[in-house]
Design a protein around this motif. Structure first.
Motif, mmCIF file in Angstrom:
data_model
loop_
_atom_site.group_PDB
_atom_site.id
_atom_site.type_symbol
_atom_site.label_atom_id
_atom_site.label_comp_id
_atom_site.label_asym_id
_atom_site.label_seq_id
_atom_site.Cartn_x
_atom_site.Cartn_y
_atom_site.Cartn_z
ATOM 1 N N ALA A 153 0.829 -1.211 0.000
ATOM 2 C CA ALA A 153 0.000 0.000 0.000
ATOM 3 C C ALA A 153 0.858 1.254 0.000
ATOM 4 O O ALA A 153 0.559 2.237 -0.701
ATOM 5 N N LEU A 154 1.950 1.241 0.772
ATOM 6 C CA LEU A 154 2.842 2.404 0.820
ATOM 7 C C LEU A 154 3.491 2.643 -0.545
ATOM 8 O O LEU A 154 3.617 3.790 -0.995
ATOM 9 N N ALA A 158 13.046 13.371 2.539
ATOM 10 C CA ALA A 158 12.007 13.791 3.478
ATOM 11 C C ALA A 158 12.189 13.148 4.844
ATOM 12 O O ALA A 158 11.840 13.732 5.876
ATOM 13 N N MET A 159 12.766 11.922 4.857
ATOM 14 C CA MET A 159 12.937 11.202 6.110
ATOM 15 C C MET A 159 14.332 11.383 6.709
ATOM 16 O O MET A 159 14.598 10.882 7.805
ATOM 17 N N GLY A 160 15.205 12.052 5.984
ATOM 18 C CA GLY A 160 16.569 12.227 6.467
ATOM 19 C C GLY A 160 17.352 10.935 6.483
ATOM 20 O O GLY A 160 18.172 10.694 7.384
ATOM 21 N N VAL A 175 6.808 3.983 9.677
ATOM 22 C CA VAL A 175 5.567 4.051 8.906
ATOM 23 C C VAL A 175 4.955 5.440 9.047
ATOM 24 O O VAL A 175 4.502 6.050 8.067
ATOM 25 N N ASP A 176 4.949 5.968 10.274
ATOM 26 C CA ASP A 176 4.418 7.311 10.516
ATOM 27 C C ASP A 176 5.203 8.355 9.721
ATOM 28 O O ASP A 176 4.625 9.297 9.172
ATOM 29 N N ALA A 177 6.524 8.183 9.677
ATOM 30 C CA ALA A 177 7.375 9.139 8.957
ATOM 31 C C ALA A 177 7.068 9.123 7.462
ATOM 32 O O ALA A 177 7.013 10.172 6.809
ATOM 33 N N ILE A 178 6.854 7.912 6.922
ATOM 34 C CA ILE A 178 6.506 7.799 5.493
ATOM 35 C C ILE A 178 5.153 8.453 5.243
ATOM 36 O O ILE A 178 4.959 9.174 4.249
ATOM 37 N N CYS A 179 4.205 8.225 6.149
ATOM 38 C CA CYS A 179 2.872 8.825 6.004
ATOM 39 C C CYS A 179 2.966 10.354 6.030
ATOM 40 O O CYS A 179 2.290 11.034 5.256
ATOM 41 N N ARG A 180 3.811 10.881 6.909
ATOM 42 C CA ARG A 180 3.975 12.340 6.970
ATOM 43 C C ARG A 180 4.563 12.866 5.668
ATOM 44 O O ARG A 180 4.150 13.913 5.154
ATOM 45 N N ALA A 181 5.529 12.133 5.121
ATOM 46 C CA ALA A 181 6.139 12.550 3.854
ATOM 47 C C ALA A 181 5.107 12.547 2.726
ATOM 48 O O ALA A 181 5.149 13.391 1.826
ATOM 49 N N LEU A 182 4.180 11.599 2.817
ATOM 50 C CA LEU A 182 3.142 11.480 1.796
ATOM 51 C C LEU A 182 1.933 12.367 2.091
ATOM 52 O O LEU A 182 0.997 12.415 1.287
#
Length: 243
Positions: A10-11, A28-30, A50-57
């Protein structure tokens, strides 16, 4: 049941939809791009990642979880245990039949003597059984395929044979839009499946029309039950007279 692999899939779909490359995500995630690629390839990541990827998206995790759930395969039939759980309580069975018709909580409680609290408890039970995914505000997603059928000799069909058939056939079938056809004949065994396919299409047409007509006012709709059957059979009293 969803897995980590489903979450990663899904990601990846969300990254593609957002036209974000692994390099973009890494910035975006450094993180190093190679680390991001390895993390997504192995599917090993913490919830914070997962939260960091969601924030980037710019994607809410709850929305991601909903998309993962939506992509789960739908059930064509339930297990014996699931069906036994459904028929164990008549109100639960009633609510199950209602959700198969995509009724809302408000429609169920306004049509039947079931309180909102009772209906919500039933929806929660159907969620645990696996028939629906219960969502906020008591909305739900049906987890059954369009080809869903109750088990031929399962608890639900046994209940209907014992408790419902006589009541159904007690009607006159002479009202507007009603009818009862009984046709007996001998046809080629090779053609019998083709007739069954036609009956299945009629059932699908009926179900699709039901969904399409949900937008009409209640005063313009009438509840009908379509029963289609075909089997190799002879009335026992007649079979007893065979030579």
């Amino acid at each position: 049941m969803s897995t980590t692999a489903d979450l990663v899939t899904a990601l990846k779909k969300e990254l593609k939809h957002a036209q974000m490359t692994y390099a973009d995500l890494a910035r975006a995630m450094g993180m190093a791009e190679s680390s991001v690629k390895r993390m997504l390839a192995k599917g090993e990541m913490s919830l914070s990642r997962v939260d960091a990827i969601c924030r980037a998206l710019k994607l809410d995790f709850a929305e991601l979880a909903r998309k993962v759930a939506d992509n789960q395969p739908l059930l064509a039939e339930l297990t014996q245990a699931q069906e036994r759980a459904v028929v164990a309580n008549k109100k639960l069975l009633l609510v199950a039949i209602c959700v198969l018709s995509q009724w809302t909580l408000e429609q169920i409680t306004s049509a039947y003597r079931i309180s909102q609290a009772e209906a919500i408890v039933c929806l929660a039970q159907l969620d645990r059984i696996g028939i629906i995914e219960l969502r906020p505000l008591n909305r739900y997603r049906l987890k059954l395929a369009k080809t869903f059928r109750w088990r031929a000799h399962g608890p639900v069909m046994e209940f209907f044979r014992d408790e419902v058939l006589l009541d159904y056939y007690a009607g006159g079938f002479d009202g507007p839009g009603e009818g009862l056809l009984l046709v007996h004949g001998e046809v080629s065994r090779s053609l019998a499946p083709a007739f069954m396919e036609r009956l299945q299409r009629v059932a699908q047409d009926f179900a699709q029309q039901h969904l399409a007509d949900q937008k009409l006012p209640t005063s313009e709709r009438e509840g009908y039950t379509l029963l289609l059957a075909m089997r190799s059979w002879e009335f026992a009293a007649f079979a007893a007279l065979r030579r």
